[in-house]
Structure formats: C-alpha cells, structure tokens
Design a protein around this motif. Structure first.
Motif, PDB file in Angstrom:
ATOM      1  N   HIS A  93       0.117 -45.351  45.131  1.00 53.55           N
ATOM      2  CA  HIS A  93       1.126 -45.849  44.555  1.00 53.55           C
ATOM      3  C   HIS A  93       0.736 -47.026  43.925  1.00 53.55           C
ATOM      4  CE1 HIS A  93       0.649 -47.909  48.584  1.00 53.55           C
ATOM      5  NE2 HIS A  93       1.051 -48.984  47.925  1.00 53.55           N
ATOM      6  N   TYR A  94      -0.523 -47.569  44.157  1.00 54.03           N
ATOM      7  CA  TYR A  94      -0.885 -48.541  43.348  1.00 54.03           C
ATOM      8  C   TYR A  94      -2.355 -48.764  43.297  1.00 54.03           C
ATOM      9  CZ  TYR A  94      -0.968 -53.549  41.549  1.00 54.03           C
ATOM     10  OH  TYR A  94      -1.166 -54.607  41.085  1.00 54.03           O
ATOM     11  N   PHE A  95      -2.940 -48.816  42.340  1.00 52.51           N
ATOM     12  CA  PHE A  95      -4.611 -48.809  41.949  1.00 52.51           C
ATOM     13  C   PHE A  95      -4.674 -49.722  40.798  1.00 52.51           C
ATOM     14  CE2 PHE A  95      -8.711 -47.182  40.997  1.00 52.51           C
ATOM     15  CZ  PHE A  95      -9.312 -47.125  42.230  1.00 52.51           C
ATOM     16  N   LEU A  96      -5.590 -50.924  40.789  1.00 50.29           N
ATOM     17  CA  LEU A  96      -6.275 -51.599  39.785  1.00 50.29           C
ATOM     18  C   LEU A  96      -4.914 -52.158  39.083  1.00 50.29           C
ATOM     19  CD1 LEU A  96      -9.248 -49.692  39.154  1.00 50.29           C
ATOM     20  CD2 LEU A  96      -9.172 -51.560  40.580  1.00 50.29           C
ATOM     21  N   GLY A  97      -4.059 -52.640  39.606  1.00 53.20           N
ATOM     22  CA  GLY A  97      -2.795 -53.109  38.740  1.00 53.20           C
ATOM     23  C   GLY A  97      -1.956 -51.973  38.143  1.00 53.20           C
ATOM     24  N   ILE A  98      -2.196 -50.761  38.497  1.00 56.27           N
ATOM     25  CA  ILE A  98      -1.496 -49.694  37.813  1.00 56.27           C
ATOM     26  C   ILE A  98      -0.447 -48.926  39.011  1.00 56.27           C
ATOM     27  CG2 ILE A  98      -1.208 -47.509  36.635  1.00 56.27           C
ATOM     28  CD1 ILE A  98      -4.193 -48.342  35.230  1.00 56.27           C
ATOM     29  N   GLU A  99       0.687 -49.185  38.921  1.00 60.13           N
ATOM     30  CA  GLU A  99       1.710 -48.543  39.595  1.00 60.13           C
ATOM     31  C   GLU A  99       2.021 -47.042  39.420  1.00 60.13           C
ATOM     32  OE1 GLU A  99       4.871 -51.401  41.059  1.00 60.13           O
ATOM     33  OE2 GLU A  99       4.206 -52.211  39.491  1.00 60.13           O
ATOM     34  N   VAL A 100       1.931 -46.402  40.470  1.00 58.94           N
ATOM     35  CA  VAL A 100       2.170 -45.089  40.389  1.00 58.94           C
ATOM     36  C   VAL A 100       3.580 -44.448  41.040  1.00 58.94           C
ATOM     37  CG1 VAL A 100       1.261 -42.705  40.690  1.00 58.94           C
ATOM     38  CG2 VAL A 100      -0.247 -44.469  40.504  1.00 58.94           C
ATOM     39  N   VAL A 101       4.295 -43.857  40.192  1.00 57.90           N
ATOM     40  CA  VAL A 101       5.647 -43.529  40.561  1.00 57.90           C
ATOM     41  C   VAL A 101       5.421 -41.811  40.518  1.00 57.90           C
ATOM     42  CG1 VAL A 101       8.297 -43.284  40.379  1.00 57.90           C
ATOM     43  CG2 VAL A 101       6.956 -45.702  39.785  1.00 57.90           C
ATOM     44  N   ARG A 102       6.020 -41.153  41.723  1.00 57.27           N
ATOM     45  CA  ARG A 102       5.915 -39.803  41.843  1.00 57.27           C
ATOM     46  C   ARG A 102       7.361 -39.349  41.495  1.00 57.27           C
ATOM     47  NH1 ARG A 102       1.691 -37.918  44.821  1.00 57.27           N
ATOM     48  NH2 ARG A 102       0.489 -39.467  45.538  1.00 57.27           N
ATOM     49  N   ARG A 103       7.534 -38.500  40.318  1.00 57.22           N
ATOM     50  CA  ARG A 103       8.700 -37.872  40.069  1.00 57.22           C
ATOM     51  C   ARG A 103       8.446 -36.431  40.209  1.00 57.22           C
ATOM     52  NH1 ARG A 103      10.187 -41.412  34.686  1.00 57.22           N
ATOM     53  NH2 ARG A 103      10.549 -43.185  35.678  1.00 57.22           N
ATOM     54  N   ALA A 104       9.768 -35.719  40.151  1.00 57.90           N
ATOM     55  CA  ALA A 104       9.782 -34.259  40.199  1.00 57.90           C
ATOM     56  C   ALA A 104       9.067 -33.758  38.781  1.00 57.90           C
ATOM     57  CB  ALA A 104      11.074 -33.996  40.114  1.00 57.90           C
ATOM     58  N   ALA A 160      -7.947 -60.863  32.873  1.00 58.78           N
ATOM     59  CA  ALA A 160      -6.585 -60.019  33.304  1.00 58.78           C
ATOM     60  C   ALA A 160      -5.955 -59.486  31.772  1.00 58.78           C
ATOM     61  CB  ALA A 160      -5.639 -60.975  34.120  1.00 58.78           C
ATOM     62  N   LEU A 161      -5.811 -60.576  30.924  1.00 57.15           N
ATOM     63  CA  LEU A 161      -5.364 -59.979  29.544  1.00 57.15           C
ATOM     64  C   LEU A 161      -6.061 -59.042  29.048  1.00 57.15           C
ATOM     65  CD1 LEU A 161      -3.985 -63.362  28.149  1.00 57.15           C
ATOM     66  CD2 LEU A 161      -2.628 -61.406  28.624  1.00 57.15           C
ATOM     67  N   GLN A 162      -7.199 -59.185  28.961  1.00 56.29           N
ATOM     68  CA  GLN A 162      -8.224 -57.972  28.278  1.00 56.29           C
ATOM     69  C   GLN A 162      -8.155 -56.715  28.965  1.00 56.29           C
ATOM     70  OE1 GLN A 162     -12.108 -60.072  28.831  1.00 56.29           O
ATOM     71  NE2 GLN A 162     -12.287 -60.440  26.626  1.00 56.29           N
ATOM     72  N   TYR A 163      -7.784 -56.756  30.301  1.00 51.21           N
ATOM     73  CA  TYR A 163      -7.588 -55.380  31.300  1.00 51.21           C
ATOM     74  C   TYR A 163      -6.488 -54.907  30.813  1.00 51.21           C
ATOM     75  CZ  TYR A 163      -6.845 -52.380  34.893  1.00 51.21           C
ATOM     76  OH  TYR A 163      -6.325 -51.391  35.801  1.00 51.21           O
ATOM     77  N   LEU A 164      -5.416 -55.682  30.621  1.00 51.55           N
ATOM     78  CA  LEU A 164      -4.092 -55.300  30.377  1.00 51.55           C
ATOM     79  C   LEU A 164      -4.061 -54.608  29.162  1.00 51.55           C
ATOM     80  CD1 LEU A 164      -1.040 -54.995  31.573  1.00 51.55           C
ATOM     81  CD2 LEU A 164      -0.800 -57.002  30.462  1.00 51.55           C
ATOM     82  N   THR A 165      -4.876 -55.332  28.167  1.00 54.51           N
ATOM     83  CA  THR A 165      -4.806 -54.658  26.704  1.00 54.51           C
ATOM     84  C   THR A 165      -5.940 -53.387  26.549  1.00 54.51           C
ATOM     85  OG1 THR A 165      -6.303 -56.230  25.942  1.00 54.51           O
ATOM     86  CG2 THR A 165      -4.122 -56.533  25.627  1.00 54.51           C
ATOM     87  N   LEU A 166      -6.745 -53.466  27.490  1.00 52.55           N
ATOM     88  CA  LEU A 166      -7.523 -52.284  27.655  1.00 52.55           C
ATOM     89  C   LEU A 166      -6.351 -50.887  28.223  1.00 52.55           C
ATOM     90  CD1 LEU A 166     -10.954 -53.647  28.686  1.00 52.55           C
ATOM     91  CD2 LEU A 166     -10.569 -52.402  26.521  1.00 52.55           C
ATOM     92  N   THR A 167      -5.979 -51.115  29.313  1.00 52.87           N
ATOM     93  CA  THR A 167      -5.239 -50.112  29.815  1.00 52.87           C
ATOM     94  C   THR A 167      -3.815 -49.994  28.952  1.00 52.87           C
ATOM     95  OG1 THR A 167      -4.127 -51.726  31.222  1.00 52.87           O
ATOM     96  CG2 THR A 167      -6.269 -50.444  31.928  1.00 52.87           C
ATOM     97  N   ARG A 168      -3.277 -50.810  28.294  1.00 51.25           N
ATOM     98  CA  ARG A 168      -2.249 -50.860  27.399  1.00 51.25           C
ATOM     99  C   ARG A 168      -2.413 -51.123  25.903  1.00 51.25           C
ATOM    100  NH1 ARG A 168       2.898 -50.718  29.843  1.00 51.25           N
ATOM    101  NH2 ARG A 168       3.353 -50.008  27.929  1.00 51.25           N
ATOM    102  N   PRO A 169      -3.199 -50.306  25.069  1.00 47.43           N
ATOM    103  CA  PRO A 169      -3.590 -50.923  23.833  1.00 47.43           C
ATOM    104  C   PRO A 169      -2.382 -51.100  22.875  1.00 47.43           C
ATOM    105  CG  PRO A 169      -4.255 -48.673  24.151  1.00 47.43           C
ATOM    106  CD  PRO A 169      -4.002 -49.151  25.477  1.00 47.43           C
ATOM    107  N   GLU A 170      -1.261 -50.575  23.336  1.00 47.85           N
ATOM    108  CA  GLU A 170      -0.184 -51.100  22.381  1.00 47.85           C
ATOM    109  C   GLU A 170       0.361 -52.255  22.296  1.00 47.85           C
ATOM    110  OE1 GLU A 170       1.899 -49.932  26.148  1.00 47.85           O
ATOM    111  OE2 GLU A 170       0.175 -49.298  25.229  1.00 47.85           O
ATOM    112  N   LEU A 171      -0.016 -53.078  23.477  1.00 46.10           N
ATOM    113  CA  LEU A 171       0.106 -54.461  23.633  1.00 46.10           C
ATOM    114  C   LEU A 171      -0.448 -55.171  22.549  1.00 46.10           C
ATOM    115  CD1 LEU A 171       0.506 -54.758  27.436  1.00 46.10           C
ATOM    116  CD2 LEU A 171       2.263 -54.318  25.753  1.00 46.10           C
TER     117      LEU A 171
END
Length: 185
Positions: A93-104, A160-171
């Motif tokens: 459900h959570y790993f390295l700042g990334i939340e995982v939500v399970r859906r159908a 932390a900002l660098q990590y966020l923009t590496l995982t979410r480059p559109e930011l």
C-alpha cells in the motif's frame, strides 16, 4: 516486507566494497534461489521457475515481492524467512513515497501524501498555487540573496523535490493554469 534489524550490527570502519558475481552459485548451497538483476533497475530482481515468474524489488531493508502464483510466492517467502528475520507488512500500500490503491481494474499509484508532507516540511502547505511557480525571467547570482538558515534541511527538501520530479516528471513542466499539486491524484 521489512528486514528486521538490518542495521543492528552496522558499525564499519573504512570503506567496504562488495559485489557478488552475476553467475555466482554457492557450492555449499546449490539449491539457493537464483534471482537475476534486471538491466533497467539494479534493485529489481527476477526469478523464473518453469512457467512461473517472481519479481523482487529491494531498497535497503524494504522488499516488494510478487509472483505469478500463490504457491511460488509462499515458497519464496518461506525461503527468505529461513535466512532473514522478516516482517510481512501485508499487501503493498506504500513504498518509497508512492501509495498503491488496489482497484477492480488494476492498481492506482499516487504521491499525494508524499507531496503534501514535502510542502509541509518546506513551510509551503498553505501557499497559493501559481501557473508557473518560478520567475522565468530571473537572473540567478552567487552573491545576491540570503543563505538557507538550515543547510541540512534545505538539502533534504531539494533531494525530496528531485525524487518527486523523477517519479512524476510532468511536475517539472506543467500546463499553464494548472498548479502541479492539483494533479497529484
């Protein structure tokens, strides 16, 4: 999973370099599992046994393990537990700042809490959004302005900002009129 007490006896003096050869097989334990490192990520390992496959993602003392069958997953978990004290944290459900939500229809990954915590740490949680958060005409100088009062905190936030923009480059480059944190969901 979390490896318990991974750093309990972690006092080393001097530099230690270690790398196990890719094709290493321990003659004393020839039946040990053979995970292969992937080319795309040195922390991601793949195990194949006949028509079944397992993936193990390792970050320091945290492990994500998944397999194509429940039996293989149980077998691998048991073998890891035989070697290490592991704490099973349940479904991911959570790993390295990334939340995982399970859906159908699959998984939904987001970093809303990570981004909000980062904004809070930087004292910017209540700031107003802007289409472009920086002055695009500014000329930076090494002598103008004031230094950050806490260099360690500053480095932590920048990392932390660098990590966020590496995982979410559109930011890094968002469309005009839409604040970047509005799309964190």
């Amino acid at each position: 999973m979390d490896v318990s007490n991974a750093f309990l006896h972690g006092h080393l003096e001097g530099q230690v370099f270690y790398q196990q050869p890719t094709s290493f097989i321990d003659s004393a334990h020839p039946d040990h599992l053979t995970f292969r490192s992937t080319l795309s990520d040195a922390s991601l390992f793949v195990y194949r046994q006949g028509s079944t496959t397992a993936y193990l993602l390792l970050y320091v003392d945290d492990i994500i393990l998944t397999a194509s069958t429940a039996d293989l997953l149980r077998q691998l978990t048991d073998r890891l537990r035989a070697e290490f004290a592991l704490k099973d944290l349940g479904p991911l459900h959570y790993f390295l700042g990334i939340e995982v939500v399970r859906r159908a229809d699959g998984f939904f990954l987001h970093q809303r809490n990570y981004a909000h915590e980062l904004l809070d740490r930087a004292g910017m949680l209540n700031c107003k959004p802007a289409a472009t958060p920086v002055d695009t005409e500014a000329k930076l100088s090494t002598t103008d302005g004031t230094l950050a009062s806490d260099a360690s905190s500053y480095r932590s936030i920048v990392g932390a900002l660098q990590y966020l923009t590496l995982t979410r480059p559109e930011l890094q480059y968002h469309s005009a009129g839409v604040p970047p944190y509005a799309r964190l969901t």
